[in-house]
Enzyme design. Structure first.
Site, PDB file in Angstrom:
ATOM      1  CG  HIS A 256       0.305   6.340  -0.698  1.00 31.01           C
ATOM      2  ND1 HIS A 256      -0.748   6.805  -1.449  1.00 31.01           N
ATOM      3  CD2 HIS A 256      -0.247   5.660   0.344  1.00 31.01           C
ATOM      4  CE1 HIS A 256      -1.885   6.428  -0.897  1.00 31.01           C
ATOM      5  NE2 HIS A 256      -1.611   5.732   0.184  1.00 31.01           N
TER       6      HIS A 256
ATOM      7  CG  HIS B 118      -1.817   1.176   1.318  1.00 32.36           C
ATOM      8  ND1 HIS B 118      -3.104   1.178   0.825  1.00 32.36           N
ATOM      9  CD2 HIS B 118      -1.626   2.429   1.837  1.00 32.36           C
ATOM     10  CE1 HIS B 118      -3.666   2.350   1.021  1.00 32.36           C
ATOM     11  NE2 HIS B 118      -2.790   3.131   1.648  1.00 32.36           N
ATOM     12  CD  GLU B 119       1.575   3.705   3.712  1.00 30.59           C
ATOM     13  OE1 GLU B 119       1.876   4.754   3.084  1.00 30.59           O
ATOM     14  OE2 GLU B 119       0.543   3.609   4.396  1.00 30.59           O
TER      15      GLU B 119
END
Length: 424
Positions: free
Chosen positions: A23, A19-20
């Site tokens: 980003h 997920h990170e």
């Protein structure tokens, strides 16, 4: 328990990392400085700086984050007027390191009692050297200077040109969306991998794939390839209907109608009564037909992905139509309990659980709630509609309120999970 704990840490770590990283990757592509990429929360146990980003591993494996330049105001917290710091200069007398920590010292560091600083636009610091208040000194700060924070973490400063809000609106929207997007990609990939780890992909047809030796079906003369069309008087078109009707008749005689080489036959069988948990079901010893082709395995992965997404949206919809309950939500405790059940099912069980969690995390993060990625995207959309930036202060207040509400909800969910799974 040890296996469950290790599996939980791995599953949670993969989810957060993927997920990170979404980003992180799109922020880097947009020219936004990623100040820190952290796996875990709490005190750090390992860190390293590379290409302007500080990578940390923290002691609590319950999450993670990326710190994008301009999305935090920690520099102002670390460098308040009156703060004693130590600065280090390069050959051009520019500040390259500001040490606000009491852990360790800088080589040839200059002690400075800070009076003021601008690390965003002007790039300078002012203060009294060695506490001498007779002379106020001003030093230029290098664009890529580093701050050593109170806990000893080294992060790069955040000048205006590398801040999140300096990127274009499409780039910011993509950066916000990239985390959930990566969760969707991970879920689909894991479901496809699951399709390849299975011996074959269930076809859900009413055709027998295998007959167990010395089973009820074998003694009745059924063989692989037979297509069962009726159980008693009920027509069955797929394996789910077939299994449901047979399992409902433990120890009772039933007539099966089946087709073999285009000819219809009938046979009477008595399903064996088998205990499954607290239930007794009927079994005749037949297994579902499976497809081992690459296309079938890829299709299986996509179908499982679509089914999981549909189920999650259905649950979210029922929360609005039938009322909200904490039992509809689950936090780290519920994930741990689910990990325990998945681990008992072996490697495929863990893969399935990881894929379900990943798509769940992606969808939930896209909800238009402040502090979640969906809330940030909503603000981006509003900015596109009104054609001007939302005031930074207003955006910060909305995000902070959303964060506080999320933390309160997390506490309530966690306590509810503890009561559900550990307090009887």
């Amino acid at each position: 328990m040890i296996v469950t704990i290790i599996t939980f840490i791995l599953v949670f770590g993969i989810l957060v990392l993927v997920h990170e990283f979404g980003h992180y990757y799109f922020a880097k592509r947009a020219g936004i400085l990623v100040r820190e990429f952290s796996i875990g929360m709490g005190p750090k146990i390992w860190w390293r700086r590379h290409n302007g980003t500080t990578y940390t591993v923290r002691i609590l494996p319950i999450g993670g984050y990326v710190r994008l330049a301009g999305n935090d105001d920690e520099d102002t917290d670390e460098l308040r007027p009156g703060t004693p710091v130590t600065i280090q200069l390069n050959d051009q007398d520019q500040v390259v390191t500001i040490n606000a920590s009491s852990k360790g010292s800088l080589f040839r560091g200059i002690p400075l009692q800070l009076v003021d600083c601008d690390l965003t636009d002007g790039l300078w610091v002012k203060g009294y050297v060695n506490g001498d208040e007779d002379e106020l000194k001003r030093y230029p700060v290098n664009h890529d200077a580093v701050i050593i924070e109170h806990d000893g973490t080294q992060v790069q400063i955040a000048p205006r040109d590398v801040q999140f809000r300096s990127a274009s609106l499409p780039a910011r929207m993509m950066t916000n969306f990239a985390g959930p997007m990566n969760n969707f990609i991970l879920s689909l990939v894991v479901f496809i991998i699951l399709g390849f780890t299975l011996g074959g992909v269930p076809t859900n047809s009413n055709q027998i794939g295998r007959v167990n030796t010395n089973s009820v079906a074998a003694r009745a003369g059924l063989v692989a390839g037979d297509r069962i069309t009726k159980v008693g008087t009920k027509k069955v078109n797929n394996w789910e209907e077939l299994a449901t009707n047979i399992s409902a008749k433990p120890g009772k005689k039933i007539r099966l109608t089946y087709v073999r080489t285009h000819h219809q036959h009938q046979v009477t069988v008595k399903p064996k009564a088998v205990h499954q948990g607290r239930e007794v079901v009927g079994q005749i010893g037949i297994l579902e037909q499976e497809n081992t082709s690459v296309k079938a395995r890829l299709t299986f992965g996509w179908q499982r992905f679509a089914q999981a997404g549909t189920l999650i949206f259905s649950v979210l919809g029922s929360m609005f139509t039938h009322g909200f309950s904490l039992n509809d939500l689950g936090g780290p405790v519920a994930i741990y309990a689910g990990t325990s059940q998945a681990t008992a099912l072996g490697f495929n069980g863990v893969l399935n659980f990881l894929a379900l969690l990943s798509i769940n995390l992606g969808i939930v993060n896209l909800l238009p709630i402040p502090a979640l990625d969906g809330g940030k995207l909503l603000l981006n959309i509003i900015e596109a509609i009104i054609r001007r930036p939302i005031p930074e202060k207003a955006e910060g207040i909305v995000t902070m309120i959303g964060f506080m509400l999320l933390m309160l909800l997390m506490i309530l969910v966690t306590w509810n999970d503890i009561q559900r799974y550990f307090i009887h």
